[in-house]
Design an enzyme around this catalytic site. Structure first.
Site, PDB file in Angstrom:
ATOM      1  N   GLY A   1      -8.727   0.943  -3.026  1.00 58.37           N
ATOM      2  CA  GLY A   1      -8.048   1.992  -2.269  1.00 58.37           C
ATOM      3  C   GLY A   1      -6.618   2.150  -2.751  1.00 58.37           C
ATOM      4  O   GLY A   1      -6.367   2.211  -3.953  1.00 58.37           O
ATOM      5  N   ASP A   2      -5.697   2.138  -1.816  1.00 58.04           N
ATOM      6  CA  ASP A   2      -4.291   2.245  -2.214  1.00 58.04           C
ATOM      7  C   ASP A   2      -3.591   0.918  -2.073  1.00 58.04           C
ATOM      8  O   ASP A   2      -2.380   0.847  -1.921  1.00 58.04           O
ATOM      9  CB  ASP A   2      -3.595   3.327  -1.370  1.00 58.04           C
ATOM     10  CG  ASP A   2      -3.635   2.982   0.117  1.00 58.04           C
ATOM     11  OD1 ASP A   2      -4.558   2.181   0.490  1.00 58.04           O
ATOM     12  OD2 ASP A   2      -2.772   3.436   0.870  1.00 58.04           O
ATOM     13  N   GLU A   3      -4.374  -0.186  -2.069  1.00 52.70           N
ATOM     14  CA  GLU A   3      -3.790  -1.522  -1.919  1.00 52.70           C
ATOM     15  C   GLU A   3      -3.510  -2.125  -3.286  1.00 52.70           C
ATOM     16  O   GLU A   3      -4.384  -2.135  -4.171  1.00 52.70           O
ATOM     17  CB  GLU A   3      -4.758  -2.436  -1.155  1.00 52.70           C
ATOM     18  CG  GLU A   3      -4.860  -2.122   0.310  1.00 52.70           C
ATOM     19  CD  GLU A   3      -5.958  -2.927   0.955  1.00 52.70           C
ATOM     20  OE1 GLU A   3      -5.948  -4.183   0.800  1.00 52.70           O
ATOM     21  OE2 GLU A   3      -6.861  -2.334   1.577  1.00 52.70           O
TER      22      GLU A   3
ATOM     23  N   ASP B   1       0.848  -1.185   0.000  1.00 52.16           N
ATOM     24  CA  ASP B   1       0.000   0.000   0.000  1.00 52.16           C
ATOM     25  C   ASP B   1       0.886   1.238   0.000  1.00 52.16           C
ATOM     26  O   ASP B   1       2.086   1.151   0.223  1.00 52.16           O
ATOM     27  CB  ASP B   1      -1.052  -0.021   1.110  1.00 52.16           C
ATOM     28  CG  ASP B   1      -0.514   0.324   2.475  1.00 52.16           C
ATOM     29  OD1 ASP B   1       0.715   0.539   2.582  1.00 52.16           O
ATOM     30  OD2 ASP B   1      -1.312   0.373   3.414  1.00 52.16           O
ATOM     31  N   ILE B   2       0.251   2.358  -0.338  1.00 53.35           N
ATOM     32  CA  ILE B   2       1.030   3.599  -0.474  1.00 53.35           C
ATOM     33  C   ILE B   2       1.136   4.244   0.902  1.00 53.35           C
ATOM     34  O   ILE B   2       0.111   4.427   1.583  1.00 53.35           O
ATOM     35  CB  ILE B   2       0.356   4.552  -1.461  1.00 53.35           C
ATOM     36  CG1 ILE B   2       0.186   3.867  -2.827  1.00 53.35           C
ATOM     37  CG2 ILE B   2       1.169   5.833  -1.617  1.00 53.35           C
ATOM     38  CD1 ILE B   2      -0.651   4.658  -3.797  1.00 53.35           C
TER      39      ILE B   2
END
Lengths: 414, 182
Positions: free
Chosen positions: A328-330, A286-287
């Site tokens: 999401g950011d995943e 993730d980010i």
């Protein structure tokens, strides 16, 4: 090409053609033969009747002196010399009282079949009669009975000819029907074949060849036009379907595979490894601080960050690896099976290096970020997708925690 | 050329006087020697009548003058004959000499020796006179017709040469009557 057997109750076109031809030709031949036979018999009979009259008069003229001289031998000779011809059954010379002075019978008269006797009676019910005159005095008369032999022979030969004509025409009908079938049914068969191919094999590119018959050719052209339309529709539908399918399995923003495709790919990878006995690794990312970026710079910048990360992931993995955005950011990457675990680290390093390059935000500013990564290896860290995912997730959080504790390395240069 | 016509004699027996009447009976009849009469006479009468019937003179003879020259054996029934067109045949007995034949249309030459008969036929040759010989089966007398008497039948011989010189026309069908003359 297999085709359903035709309904047994339905006649084929060839049978139909043959039947129609046969009836037509039978009718024509029978009609022609009958009319020829009947008219021929009538004409022959008329000629024969005139001939009998002529013979009667000739006999009368010839035997007249013999009757005057009362020379019966001469009367018989006279009859024999002019009356004993074919077509004459019997000649009688009678005196005015009706007594027979001399007569002559056809030599085969005694051998007459009953048919010929019957025919003689039917065709010549009355004899041809000629008076024998000396000046104005009637001195006798000649009666000539006709013979039906000639007419019967004509009828018989006519019948035989008609029958052989009939046989010939039946054969001709078959040949004709076969040729017609070839000419008519083959083009139709082409159409049927193409229709079948289109229906069963979706072979929309097939076309009906042009045929030599105007109607069928027109039909074939219309059919081809219809096929072209169908082909267009089919192509549109196929591409739309493909697009829909792609959308169902891909993230519209980044173009990476979505969670659905990820789960499918993971399951497939596990299946492949079970069979091959090889290991593979699942990477989970993730980010870092994505939420803050989003909040501070807006969703547009967040989206730009997601797209940039996706690009960098895509550039860093090998051909056989697959990258996904799970939501999401995943992000996740399913690495291809490996023999040496070191290659996992190589991929991670490449990704780190790629992330170090900043990207341009829609506002024009440059930005960069870091990724937190977790690794799970099949079968060491689990053999089910859930186990692997959980393990990778947990691994990532451990790394993230450690990284955050060490101080944020990823910074936004907004 | 000589042709012979055979006439069944029996057929003529029933004839009687009626001219050109057809035979009265069918089937074979035997010669019956009638009481007092000559059995050949009716057949001879019919034959002579038929010969006259089929002979054409340069000018129509009415009646036809039939001269019986010399003594005749079978000429008993030559009286009162009539042709089919109604003309009568009148019979006249004349001596067997050429001078006696004037006015005759037909000559029935009776029992006259051939040389004498020859004189008679020479006398009428080319003058349109029909000649019939009763007693000259060999035709030495040069008569147009020569009667032939066989048991039960009378026939005749035709002397074509004499016919062609006679100045008369004989129906060719009479030639055909001759047996084998077809």
């Amino acid at each position: 090409m297999l085709r359903a057997p035709p309904n047994q109750a339905l006649p084929t076109l060839r049978q139909l053609l043959a039947r129609v031809h046969l009836r037509l030709i039978l009718f024509a031949v029978v009609l022609a033969a009958l009319s020829l036979l009947v008219s021929g018999m009538i004409v022959i009979r008329n000629y024969a009747a005139r001939n009998l009259e002529l013979i009667a008069h000739t006999v009368a003229y010839t035997v007249e002196p013999a009757v005057v001289f009362d020379d019966r031998q001469a009367i018989s000779d006279g009859i024999l010399s002019v009356g004993a011809v074919r077509g004459v059954d019997c000649v009688e010379v009678r005196d005015p009282a009706g007594r027979v002075l001399a007569n002559w019978k056809h030599p085969h008269a005694d051998l007459h079949s009953r048919i010929e006797d019957w025919a003689n009676r039917q065709i010549w019910p009355r004899p041809a009669v000629a008076p024998i005159r000396r000046n104005d005095t009637m001195i006798g008369r000649v009666e000539v009975y006709g013979n039906s032999e000639g007419i019967l022979r004509y009828a018989l030969s006519g019948l035989i000819i008609a029958l052989s004509c009939l046989g010939l025409t039946v054969i001709a009908t078959r040949i004709l029907a076969r040729r017609l079938q070839q000419d008519v049914i083959r083009p139709l068969d082409h159409v049927a074949e193409v229709a079948h191919a289109v229906r069963s094999d979706r072979a929309f590119e097939k076309r009906v060849p042009s045929s030599g018959i105007a109607e069928i050719d027109r039909f074939g052209r219309d059919f081809n036009a219809l096929l072209a339309e169908l082909q267009g529709w089919h192509a549109g539908l196929t591409s739309e379907n493909a697009e829909l399918a792609r959308r169902a399995t891909h993230d519209p923003l980044t173009g990476l595979g979505n969670r659905v495709l990820f789960e499918q790919t993971l399951a497939d990878a596990i299946g492949d490894s079970v069979r091959s006995g090889q290991s593979f690794a699942l990477l989970y990312f993730d980010i870092d601080l994505f939420k803050q970026v989003n909040d501070r710079h807006g969703h547009e910048c967040g989206d730009a960050a997601l797209i940039a990360v996706a690009d960098r992931l895509r550039q860093s993995i090998r051909q056989a690896d697959h990258a996904f955005r799970l939501g999401g950011d995943e992000f996740a990457v399913v690495l291809a099976p490996f023999s040496d675990r070191a290659c996992v680290q190589q991929v991670l390093d490449r990704i780190d290096r790629a992330m170090a390059r900043p990207w341009r935000l829609p506002t024009g500013a440059a930005a960069s970020s870091t990724l937190s990564a977790g690794v799970a290896v099949y079968p060491d860290d689990g053999i089910s997708p859930q186990d692997l995912l959980r393990r990778a997730d947990a691994d990532m959080y451990e790394h993230k925690k450690a990284r955050l504790a060490a101080g944020p390395r990823g910074k936004n240069h907004a | 050329m000589i042709r012979v016509a055979a006439i069944i004699f029996a057929a003529g027996l029933g004839l009687g006087a009626a001219p050109l009447k057809a035979a009265a009976a069918d089937g074979p009849l035997v010669l019956v020697a009638g009481g007092g009469g000559d059995a050949y006479a009716p057949a001879v009468a019919r034959m002579v009548q038929s010969m006259i019937e089929y002979t054409r003179w340069p000018a129509v003879r009415n009646p036809v003058e039939l001269c019986v020259a010399g003594p005749a054996q079978h000429a008993a029934r030559l009286d009162g004959l009539r042709l089919s067109d109604g003309r009568a045949i009148t019979r006249r007995a004349v001596p067997a000499s050429p001078a006696a034949l004037a006015g005759c249309d037909a000559v029935y030459i009776g029992q006259v020796p051939p040389p004498q008969a020859r004189q008679l036929t020479d006398a009428v040759r080319g003058r349109g006179v029909l000649t019939i010989a009763e007693a000259d089966p060999d035709g030495r007398g040069q008569a147009m017709f020569a009667l032939l008497f066989q048991p039960g039948a009378v026939s005749f011989r035709l002397n074509i040469d004499a016919v062609s010189r006679s100045g008369l026309r004989v129906d060719p069908r009479v030639l055909r009557l001759a047996q084998g003359g077809g």
